[in-house]
Structure formats: structure tokens, C-alpha cells
Write an enzyme that holds these catalytic residues in place. Sequence first.
Site, PDB file in Angstrom:
ATOM      1  N   CYS A   1       1.059  -1.217  -0.125  1.00 22.09           N
ATOM      2  CA  CYS A   1      -0.087  -0.100  -0.066  1.00 22.09           C
ATOM      3  C   CYS A   1       0.837   1.236  -0.104  1.00 22.09           C
ATOM      4  CB  CYS A   1      -1.049   0.026   1.257  1.00 22.09           C
ATOM      5  SG  CYS A   1      -1.899  -1.634   1.109  1.00 22.09           S
TER       6      CYS A   1
ATOM      7  N   CYS B   1      -3.158   8.573   5.650  1.00 18.41           N
ATOM      8  CA  CYS B   1      -1.639   8.724   6.448  1.00 18.41           C
ATOM      9  C   CYS B   1      -2.022   9.055   8.028  1.00 18.41           C
ATOM     10  CB  CYS B   1      -1.045   9.897   5.941  1.00 18.41           C
ATOM     11  SG  CYS B   1      -0.525   9.577   4.230  1.00 18.41           S
TER      12      CYS B   1
END
Lengths: 417, 138
Positions: free
Chosen positions: B37, B107
Site C-alpha cells: 500500500c 496517513c
Amino acid sequence: MSTVTSQVEVPAGVQLPIYMDNHATSPLDPRVLEAMLPFFTQKFGNAASRNHSFGWEAEQAVETAREQIAKLIGATAKEIIFTSGATESNNLAIKGIAEMYRERGNHIITQVTEHKAVLDTCKRLEKHGYRVTYLPVKADGLIDLEDLKRAMDDKTILVTIMAANNEIGVLQPIREIGKICHEKGVLFHTDAVQAVGKVPVNVIDDNIDVLSLSGHKIYGPKGVGALYVRRRNPRVQIAAQIDGGGHERGMRSGTLNVPGIVGLGKACEIAMNEMENEAAYLRGLRDRLKAKFETELDYVHVNGSWEHRLPGNLNMSFVYVEGESLLMGINDVAVSSGSACTSATLEPSYVLKALGLGDDVAHSSIRFGLGRFNTQAEVDYVAAKVIDIVKKLRELSPLYEMVKEGIDLTKIEWAAH
Amino acid sequence: MAYSDKVVDHYNNPRNVGTLDKSSQEVGTGLVGAPECGDVMRLQIKVNPETQVIEEAKFKTFGCGSAIASSSLATEWIKGRTVEDALAIKNTDIVKELSLPPVKIHCSVLAEDAIRAAIGDWKKKNGVAEMAAVETAK
């Protein structure tokens, strides 16, 4: 406290930022600009105006450009059609042939690492009753010619395979592909945007029927491109996709972009004269860059065939460092990354994935596109800077630490998110 | 993409980079994300057994600048807090502090996950009930 900011010294004569993304676009060569300038002002005529000197002057300039382009690829001037760029050329070639040869068949063959201008055009045709085969590529990025032969059937009308890939710079075996096509009576189109002017391309020797090229990849202007359409053995017919005044032998209506065309012609002329020396020069710079990375860093690897590659291309993965974070650290150098984070879709590069690389390796890739105006001092600076930042980011990388400790990352159960 | 000044600052000067001894009883380790990812965060905490205060926090992150900044900020924020206090940190707080654009919200989510994972690991090691953590999180 650790810090990622780089302290690499800028050598004398190097101006920042450095442009090393010449597959995306290239700067206009000053000699090209000089050739173009009069055609914006004094020589502004419409090349289609048949009854005054302004028109004749423009037409003459266009015909000169046609010859310059034809000469570079071994064609004749009459076989060159001007377009707005390679995306239009690819659309016109594929859709135009599909429409014109519909009664003969509905099958088209392409491959998975083509530019979106080819892939998305093929996808659209699939919605209109065409069958498209997307050939896989091997780990080196090349197609398997046996796959191509097997994919052909009696409904195949067109094979469209690029000459050089825009991300990994890999050169497909177009001569052999063209030969197979001609043996089967199938037309062969190649998107040669990245190859023309960089490596020898000859439509006769390479058995090419239709070829797309673009101005701005070869130090010419943006917004202008060309399509080579073979007139003999076989005579290729293309259904126009834009209706209008019947310019360009009826294949592409629209007033010609005379300054752009003059620029494209001049760019081809320069490439013709300088390609051999330039290729050797770029190969030298590229090999120097690669050697520096391989000497200073572990876990780096080149993506795609090294042997069959454009002279100015280096696509390298700096494993265990994410591409976007690397770009952020080298923000005075213009390169590009196959990392998902740099794309709008958050998907890593489909080209790198097609090579069978893990997504993690794709996320770590950087494309260096060297061009005519890059210097050795720039290469040395870029190498030093990248090496410095990669080392710093690896200090931050849990993956690098784990690998160094001997942990097999593939054995860890990662929680995808 | 243009980064906020705070992201650039954390990227250039990441706080609390490093590794704690994960075999220590006082250390909790959270490893979240996946290489495929494009982001993996490892966040570690060292907790005072008496006060349950996080005395040290260290991270290492493989990921984009925003991922590095999110985890760097997370270590800064949890240091000096009690374990329960640290669990109150939300990814939206990180988004706000770093002015993350929508494409970078994941994030911040990962950073929150990393805090929870590290604390979860510490609790497991020290026999602190998981349920308590879940209750406080709500």
C-alpha cells in the site's frame, strides 16, 4: 535529531531546479524556436489559402516540414498527416482503422504497458463491438512474439504496439512485430512518440504501416504531432474522426498549425543529424547515474530490460523508500515516480505492475529521463542528492531496518488498509 | 503536490526517529500498514509502569511525506501523556494540525492506528484489560 534535509553541494555551472523528466516533455530547442518565430507574425498565412502569397508561403513551409519528418522515419512526405499531438494521432490511427476495416474484422491486438491514449481508445472500441487482446509483457517489459502469433485470428485487423515505453524506456521488437503482421496481412500501428528521434526508426525496414509521433518529446513545440500513414504495400486507409474542410488528404480536417508544424519539422531535422551522437552522450550520462547508485546504495534495481532501452531512460527502484517521500527530498530535481502517492488514482504504476513487480517495488520507483540539455555536472549532483536522501529515508524506514535484521518481509502478515 | 509548512518541517526534521527494545516489558510496539500500500508505520512507546505515562516514543515510517509527518507528530503528541490520554488522539486532530488534503487522510488514520496498536501491545504484555481501552476510545 535526525534530519532529512540534504546538504549536497551544488557544483559550479549547475542551475537549480534541474530538469530530468524528458519523457514527460522536453524543452524547446532554441534552433526550433528560431525556425518557428516568423510563422507567428510576418508569415502568418493559412496553408490552405490557394490564391495569394501568404498562403503559398505557409504551404511551402508545411511541405518542407513534411519532408523533414518523412526523412527521419524513412517515409515519403505524402504519407505524413499533421495532428495536434500523439494522443490525437493514436486515436485517429486506431479508431480510423477500426472503422475503415470493420467489414474485414473486428479484432485488435495491443499490449498492457501501452500509453493510456492507446489503451483507453481500445477500451472505447470494445464498447462498440470490437474485440481487443491485451498481450502481457515479460519481466523485462517486452512482449513475447509467440503470444502475438497465437493471439492473431482471421478477424484481426490491427496490431498496435508501442516502439518505446514512456515509463521504463523499453524498446519493443517492432521490426519482428511488423514482419509477423505483414505475413498475416494485418496492419501494424506503433506509438513511436518516445522512440522517434532517439533511436533509429524506419517505417520500411521496421514494417510499420501507421506511426504516431509528437513534437514536444523531441525538443519541438507542444500541441503538434503527426501520423505516418503508409501509401504503398499496403495502402492504408483511415476513416477521418474530425469532419470539416478535408485537410490532410481528408484524414484530418482543421486549419494547420503552421508555426507548430515548422517547429516539428525542424526538430526532426535536428534529430536526424544529431541522433547518433546524442544517443551515445545520453547513454554515457545514464550509465554514470546508474553506476553511482549501484556503488553507493544497496537494494536498488533497474526496472525493465537494460539491453532494449532508450538511451536517456533510467527507471530505478530504491527499495524500502517510498517514491513520493524521495521526490520530496529532491525537490530541486524534476523527475517522476511510479508511486501511487504521486498519481491521482492512488494506484501504483500499471506499467511496473505489468512487469510482475510487487507493489512495494513500484512504490519505490523513480524515472530519470535524461535529455539533450542535461550535463554531466547535473548528473553528478542528482546522483549525490538522491543517494543522500535515500540513505536518510532508509534510516527512517522500518522495512529497511527489518530487512537488515534478516526478517523476511513477505512472511509478515501485513494488515492492508 | 504542495505540502503544508508543518508537513515539510516534520519531513525535514522528523521527531523521535528510532527503535526501542521491543522485548522490554515496558515497551509497546505497533506495526501498521503494508508495503504494497506504500506505507508502513512502526510506533513504539515506553511506559512507566507506576504512572502509566508514556515516557518515550519512537517511530520509523516507510511512506510519503505526509505519512512521515503524521507519525512524527503522533510521537510528539503522545510523549508525556498517560496511555489512556494518548488513546484520545484522533486522526482528525492530525489532519487539522498538518493541514492534510483529502488524499492524505489515510496517513493520519494510519498514525492513529499505530498509536492504538502500540498501546494495545503494551497492554497485552502487561495484562491490562483490552476492554478498558475500548471503553476509553469511545
